[in-house]
Design a protein around this motif. Structure first.
Motif, PDB file in Angstrom:
ATOM      1  N   ASP A  45       5.748   0.488 -31.520  1.00 23.54           N
ATOM      2  CA  ASP A  45       5.454   0.814 -32.915  1.00 23.54           C
ATOM      3  C   ASP A  45       6.427   1.871 -33.427  1.00 23.54           C
ATOM      4  OD1 ASP A  45       3.806   2.644 -31.082  1.00 23.54           O
ATOM      5  OD2 ASP A  45       3.655   3.683 -33.006  1.00 23.54           O
ATOM      6  N   GLU A  46       6.671   1.850 -34.710  1.00 29.94           N
ATOM      7  CA  GLU A  46       7.656   2.740 -35.319  1.00 29.94           C
ATOM      8  C   GLU A  46       7.348   4.214 -35.073  1.00 29.94           C
ATOM      9  OE1 GLU A  46       9.400   2.591 -39.684  1.00 29.94           O
ATOM     10  OE2 GLU A  46       7.595   3.862 -39.625  1.00 29.94           O
ATOM     11  N   GLN A  47       6.115   4.627 -35.332  1.00 29.85           N
ATOM     12  CA  GLN A  47       5.764   6.033 -35.202  1.00 29.85           C
ATOM     13  C   GLN A  47       5.880   6.499 -33.749  1.00 29.85           C
ATOM     14  OE1 GLN A  47       2.492   7.141 -37.642  1.00 29.85           O
ATOM     15  NE2 GLN A  47       2.051   9.039 -36.541  1.00 29.85           N
ATOM     16  N   GLY A  48       5.443   5.655 -32.817  1.00 24.16           N
ATOM     17  CA  GLY A  48       5.552   6.016 -31.404  1.00 24.16           C
ATOM     18  C   GLY A  48       6.993   6.162 -30.961  1.00 24.16           C
ATOM     19  N   LEU A  49       7.843   5.270 -31.417  1.00 25.85           N
ATOM     20  CA  LEU A  49       9.252   5.356 -31.046  1.00 25.85           C
ATOM     21  C   LEU A  49       9.932   6.541 -31.714  1.00 25.85           C
ATOM     22  CD1 LEU A  49      10.221   1.606 -30.969  1.00 25.85           C
ATOM     23  CD2 LEU A  49      10.594   3.237 -29.115  1.00 25.85           C
ATOM     24  N   PHE A  50       9.569   6.823 -32.959  1.00 23.04           N
ATOM     25  CA  PHE A  50      10.140   7.985 -33.637  1.00 23.04           C
ATOM     26  C   PHE A  50       9.755   9.268 -32.912  1.00 23.04           C
ATOM     27  CE2 PHE A  50       9.592  11.305 -37.006  1.00 23.04           C
ATOM     28  CZ  PHE A  50      10.943  11.606 -37.140  1.00 23.04           C
ATOM     29  N   GLU A  51       8.509   9.353 -32.454  1.00 22.67           N
ATOM     30  CA  GLU A  51       8.091  10.542 -31.699  1.00 22.67           C
ATOM     31  C   GLU A  51       8.895  10.680 -30.408  1.00 22.67           C
ATOM     32  OE1 GLU A  51       4.305  12.572 -29.365  1.00 22.67           O
ATOM     33  OE2 GLU A  51       4.023  10.653 -30.375  1.00 22.67           O
ATOM     34  N   ARG A  52       8.999   9.591 -29.641  1.00 21.76           N
ATOM     35  CA  ARG A  52       9.716   9.670 -28.370  1.00 21.76           C
ATOM     36  C   ARG A  52      11.182  10.007 -28.582  1.00 21.76           C
ATOM     37  NH1 ARG A  52       4.673   7.511 -28.363  1.00 21.76           N
ATOM     38  NH2 ARG A  52       3.840   7.140 -26.279  1.00 21.76           N
ATOM     39  N   LEU A  53      11.797   9.409 -29.600  1.00 25.17           N
ATOM     40  CA  LEU A  53      13.193   9.703 -29.893  1.00 25.17           C
ATOM     41  C   LEU A  53      13.358  11.171 -30.284  1.00 25.17           C
ATOM     42  CD1 LEU A  53      16.085   8.629 -30.286  1.00 25.17           C
ATOM     43  CD2 LEU A  53      15.462   8.090 -32.655  1.00 25.17           C
ATOM     44  N   SER A  54      12.437  11.682 -31.073  1.00 24.96           N
ATOM     45  CA  SER A  54      12.496  13.081 -31.495  1.00 24.96           C
ATOM     46  C   SER A  54      12.349  14.023 -30.310  1.00 24.96           C
ATOM     47  CB  SER A  54      11.399  13.360 -32.530  1.00 24.96           C
ATOM     48  OG  SER A  54      11.553  12.551 -33.672  1.00 24.96           O
ATOM     49  N   LEU A  55      11.383  13.737 -29.449  1.00 21.20           N
ATOM     50  CA  LEU A  55      11.151  14.607 -28.297  1.00 21.20           C
ATOM     51  C   LEU A  55      12.315  14.554 -27.316  1.00 21.20           C
ATOM     52  CD1 LEU A  55       7.342  14.012 -27.642  1.00 21.20           C
ATOM     53  CD2 LEU A  55       8.428  15.935 -28.817  1.00 21.20           C
ATOM     54  N   GLU A  56      12.906  13.384 -27.132  1.00 17.52           N
ATOM     55  CA  GLU A  56      14.076  13.289 -26.254  1.00 17.52           C
ATOM     56  C   GLU A  56      15.219  14.129 -26.801  1.00 17.52           C
ATOM     57  OE1 GLU A  56      14.194  12.071 -23.356  1.00 17.52           O
ATOM     58  OE2 GLU A  56      12.497  10.690 -23.227  1.00 17.52           O
ATOM     59  N   ALA A  57      15.387  14.142 -28.125  1.00 17.69           N
ATOM     60  CA  ALA A  57      16.444  14.947 -28.728  1.00 17.69           C
ATOM     61  C   ALA A  57      16.160  16.437 -28.540  1.00 17.69           C
ATOM     62  CB  ALA A  57      16.579  14.616 -30.211  1.00 17.69           C
ATOM     63  N   PHE A  58      14.906  16.839 -28.724  1.00 15.15           N
ATOM     64  CA  PHE A  58      14.561  18.250 -28.526  1.00 15.15           C
ATOM     65  C   PHE A  58      14.719  18.654 -27.067  1.00 15.15           C
ATOM     66  CE2 PHE A  58      12.461  18.335 -32.727  1.00 15.15           C
ATOM     67  CZ  PHE A  58      12.847  19.606 -33.139  1.00 15.15           C
ATOM     68  N   GLN A  59      14.539  17.709 -26.147  1.00 12.16           N
ATOM     69  CA  GLN A  59      14.618  18.020 -24.726  1.00 12.16           C
ATOM     70  C   GLN A  59      16.030  18.335 -24.278  1.00 12.16           C
ATOM     71  OE1 GLN A  59      15.983  15.710 -22.142  1.00 12.16           O
ATOM     72  NE2 GLN A  59      15.770  17.413 -20.725  1.00 12.16           N
ATOM     73  N   SER A  60      17.027  17.860 -24.995  1.00 10.02           N
ATOM     74  CA  SER A  60      18.416  18.047 -24.588  1.00 10.02           C
ATOM     75  C   SER A  60      18.697  19.500 -24.220  1.00 10.02           C
ATOM     76  CB  SER A  60      19.346  17.620 -25.730  1.00 10.02           C
ATOM     77  OG  SER A  60      20.691  17.803 -25.382  1.00 10.02           O
ATOM     78  N   GLY A  61      19.081  19.726 -22.955  1.00  9.40           N
ATOM     79  CA  GLY A  61      19.378  21.065 -22.473  1.00  9.40           C
ATOM     80  C   GLY A  61      18.169  21.810 -21.944  1.00  9.40           C
ATOM     81  N   LEU A  62      16.992  21.207 -22.023  1.00 11.38           N
ATOM     82  CA  LEU A  62      15.765  21.848 -21.560  1.00 11.38           C
ATOM     83  C   LEU A  62      15.075  20.950 -20.535  1.00 11.38           C
ATOM     84  CD1 LEU A  62      14.424  22.895 -25.075  1.00 11.38           C
ATOM     85  CD2 LEU A  62      15.577  24.384 -23.434  1.00 11.38           C
ATOM     86  N   SER A  63      14.021  21.456 -19.922  1.00 12.41           N
ATOM     87  CA  SER A  63      13.256  20.635 -18.980  1.00 12.41           C
ATOM     88  C   SER A  63      12.255  19.797 -19.749  1.00 12.41           C
ATOM     89  CB  SER A  63      12.523  21.517 -17.966  1.00 12.41           C
ATOM     90  OG  SER A  63      11.416  22.168 -18.569  1.00 12.41           O
TER      91      SER A  63
END
Length: 205
Positions: A45-63
């Motif tokens: 679903d769009e919202q679920g994928l947008f959340e995962r994509l957003s969190l993966e981007a925020f994770q960059s450089g972090l655990s």
């Protein structure tokens, strides 16, 4: 997601509950719950994928554990990752988010999330985010037996990153896209022997 460091060549580990897992999936109760109940299951679903994509981007450089701990705060800060709501955020919202200690206060990543929400909304005219992301499913999935055999990119993640950038997305490099593909079931990189391998229904065990 960026996994916790484990010795090269590490195979599945047996948890206290007797179940075999990829090592990072047994590194803490938080990670074990995520590994057992969510990671690698299909998200279409769009919202679920947008959340995962957003969190993966925020994770960059972090655990990834840091992101998981902050996930409830992220959801509150970004309107449950509703693309329409986030797309309407303006400069005042950015400043408000920069003052929110519950999330990762990185201006570039916050602004990228808003930009990506707008790109997600725009994509609806051409099939939508879910259709685009899932169109990069490969013909075969990796079959790693050790941690060092788990890839961090693929030809498909490189191509997906390129297309997302063309569509106006930011913070979507090949590594981030591959992590997204792992998280939402497009590829299965559970180690061979893990009790989770093959459970997505997308790939055989």
């Amino acid at each position: 997601m960026s996994v916790p460091p484990v010795p090269a060549g590490s195979e599945v580990v047996i948890g206290t509950d007797g179940l075999p897992r990829t090592p990072w999936g047994d590194s803490s109760e938080l990670m074990r719950h995520y590994y057992d109940t969510e990671w690698g299951l299909p998200v279409r679903d769009e919202q679920g994928l947008f959340e995962r994509l957003s969190l993966e981007a925020f994770q960059s450089g972090l655990s990834w554990a840091t992101i998981l701990r902050k996930r409830p705060a992220f959801r509150q800060a970004f309107a449950g990752f509703d693309p329409d709501a986030v797309a309407a955020f303006g400069p005042a919202d950015v400043e408000h988010l920069m003052g929110d200690a519950g999330i990762v206060r990185n201006r570039r990543k916050i602004e990228a999330t808003i930009q990506n929400a707008r790109a997600t909304v725009a994509l609806r005219e051409d099939g939508g985010l879910a259709e685009l992301v899932w169109s990069y499913r490969p013909e075969a999935t990796p079959s790693p037996r050790t941690v060092e055999e788990v890839p961090t990119t693929s030809a498909e993640s490189v191509a997906l990153a390129r297309e997302l950038k063309r569509r106006g997305f930011a913070f979507v490099g090949p590594t981030t896209c591959f992590a997204l593909m792992e998280a939402v079931g497009i590829v299965d990189t559970h180690l061979v022997g893990s009790h989770r391998r093959g459970t997505s229904g997308v790939w055989p065990g």
